[in-house]
Design a protein around this motif. Sequence first.
Motif, short mmCIF file in Angstrom:
data_model
loop_
_atom_site.label_atom_id
_atom_site.label_comp_id
_atom_site.label_asym_id
_atom_site.label_seq_id
_atom_site.Cartn_x
_atom_site.Cartn_y
_atom_site.Cartn_z
N ASN A 97 -9.81 -6.73 0.58
CA ASN A 97 -10.37 -5.60 1.31
C ASN A 97 -9.31 -4.61 1.79
O ASN A 97 -9.66 -3.51 2.23
CB ASN A 97 -11.18 -6.10 2.52
CG ASN A 97 -12.42 -6.87 2.10
OD1 ASN A 97 -13.02 -6.56 1.08
ND2 ASN A 97 -12.81 -7.86 2.89
N SER A 98 -8.04 -4.98 1.70
CA SER A 98 -6.97 -4.15 2.25
C SER A 98 -6.17 -3.40 1.20
O SER A 98 -5.47 -2.44 1.52
CB SER A 98 -6.00 -5.01 3.08
OG SER A 98 -6.68 -5.68 4.13
N LYS A 100 -10.29 -18.57 2.25
CA LYS A 100 -11.20 -17.48 1.90
C LYS A 100 -10.98 -16.27 2.79
O LYS A 100 -11.15 -15.12 2.37
CB LYS A 100 -12.65 -17.96 2.00
CG LYS A 100 -13.03 -18.96 0.91
CD LYS A 100 -14.49 -19.35 0.98
CE LYS A 100 -14.86 -20.33 -0.13
NZ LYS A 100 -16.29 -20.74 -0.06
N GLU A 101 -10.59 -16.53 4.03
CA GLU A 101 -10.33 -15.44 4.97
C GLU A 101 -9.13 -14.61 4.50
O GLU A 101 -9.17 -13.38 4.50
CB GLU A 101 -10.08 -15.99 6.37
CG GLU A 101 -9.83 -14.91 7.41
CD GLU A 101 -9.55 -15.49 8.79
OE1 GLU A 101 -9.22 -14.69 9.69
OE2 GLU A 101 -9.63 -16.72 8.96
N PHE A 102 -8.05 -15.30 4.08
CA PHE A 102 -6.87 -14.59 3.60
C PHE A 102 -7.19 -13.85 2.30
O PHE A 102 -6.79 -12.70 2.13
CB PHE A 102 -5.72 -15.57 3.36
CG PHE A 102 -4.47 -14.93 2.82
CD1 PHE A 102 -3.64 -14.19 3.64
CD2 PHE A 102 -4.14 -15.04 1.47
CE1 PHE A 102 -2.50 -13.58 3.14
CE2 PHE A 102 -3.00 -14.43 0.96
CZ PHE A 102 -2.18 -13.71 1.81
N GLN A 103 -7.92 -14.50 1.40
CA GLN A 103 -8.31 -13.85 0.15
C GLN A 103 -9.08 -12.57 0.44
O GLN A 103 -8.81 -11.51 -0.16
CB GLN A 103 -9.17 -14.79 -0.69
CG GLN A 103 -8.46 -16.04 -1.18
CD GLN A 103 -9.42 -17.08 -1.74
OE1 GLN A 103 -10.60 -16.80 -1.93
NE2 GLN A 103 -8.92 -18.27 -2.00
N ASN A 136 0.80 -1.23 0.00
CA ASN A 136 0.00 0.00 0.00
C ASN A 136 0.84 1.27 0.00
O ASN A 136 0.31 2.36 -0.26
CB ASN A 136 -0.96 0.00 1.18
CG ASN A 136 -2.19 -0.85 0.92
OD1 ASN A 136 -2.61 -1.01 -0.23
ND2 ASN A 136 -2.77 -1.40 1.97
N GLU A 137 2.12 1.16 0.28
CA GLU A 137 3.00 2.33 0.18
C GLU A 137 3.31 2.69 -1.27
O GLU A 137 3.73 3.80 -1.56
CB GLU A 137 4.32 2.06 0.92
CG GLU A 137 4.19 2.04 2.43
CD GLU A 137 5.52 1.71 3.10
OE1 GLU A 137 6.56 1.67 2.39
OE2 GLU A 137 5.52 1.47 4.32
#
Length: 455
Positions: free
Chosen positions: A378-379, A370-373, A355-356
């Motif tokens: 979303n991040s 699915k949680e990691f995906q 994100n930087e």
Amino acid sequence: MESFSDLLKRQRDFFQSGKTKDVSYRIEALTTLGNMVRSNETELMAALKKDLNKSDFDSYISEMGILLEEIRFTLKHIKDWTQPRRVKTAFTQMGSKGYIYSEPYGVALIISPWNYPLQLAIAPLIGAIAAGNCAILKPSELTPETSKLIADLITKTFPAEYISVVQGDAETTQSLLKEKFDYIFFTGSVAVGKVIMEAAAKHLTPVTLELGGKSPCIVHHDANIKLAAKRIAWGKFINAGQTCVAPDYLYVHRDVKDEFIRMFIESIKEIYEEIVKNGEFTRIVSEKHFNRVTGFLTSGEILHGGNYSIDTLTLEPTVIGGVNWDDPVMQEEIFGPILPILDYDDIQTMVGKINEQPKPLALYIFSESKEFQATILNSISFGGGCINDTVMHLSSPYLPFGGVGESGIGAYHGRGSFDVFSHQKSILKQTTTFDLPFRYPNRKDALKQIKLFIK
């Protein structure tokens, strides 16, 4: 520099005649365009071979095949797309009906790059034709054989007042940009995209910018490592890495890093070793780009590959380890057959580092969780991408393709191509059967009655 005002006037006059707005005219033009590609397959493959040393296989799956599927899909749906779309109206507009009419902008300028010189010139043209526009194509001077063939074929196939091709270098592009177009569609680098947008702003011309950036690929510890290695190798090294959505760098979870690198190198050998040996691997487009890409070989440690020939402008698929964000290879989009590998163990730290950077055109996630995906999706903001695959999202006519932030503005493919070259004209059709009297200010208690409707 040459003036193109006469050509634009001819196209604008032709557009004003209304012929291009006739759906049957658009269908005929798209059918003719498809026939043009099919009947000149051998010549197009030969041109791509001369310009980029592309094999017939790569030329078909990444250029002609994509175009023919796009045309097929557009022809199947164009009658529906061109119909006015009924939408709901508010309760306060009782008795009315709402419609959205898709109307063509007029004369569109399409500026295409060299890495997929056929596909990235003609794919936007499909949308421009489908939406009812006239168009001027400006292909890249770095792939002269393909650009010349496109110009020759378009000239033979369509009247110049409808579709034209202008060849030339950056000065030609600058001259074109001085003219007032109704829409500009550009595919290329971020730096040139800024120039295009600045020129368009002088005429308030709307633009689509298909740019690029450093697209990350993330391999989590629970990924199918063998399949991930093979799909990443294919997506990275097709077209010698000269793909705007190619994985630009790899983040591999520390627990599976060694296993992944071993399988990744095996996949490269399996897919590309014979092709490289036979001299069929796509070359770097020019000596300037070749020198820029091979300059990245000083970064980190070469884990595989690294051999190159300036005589043929080829660099074999190369894997680099031991890199950090300060290395030259991590400072700009590689756009060549080099893949640097970083590792991670903390998800948030890895996400924060991505994100930087400027928002990428693509991102790829390899994980069974699915949680990691969901965490990654979303991040991190990016144009589009795949889960457990690479590159393939851009071939779906149901998925609009485009960037966000520095990776681009607007999206196309399928319905998206029609929409991007269409202005959405909103129309409210009001009834004359009755009239709501409290809309008029001279009526007693008008405000009180309006407040009963609007709360």
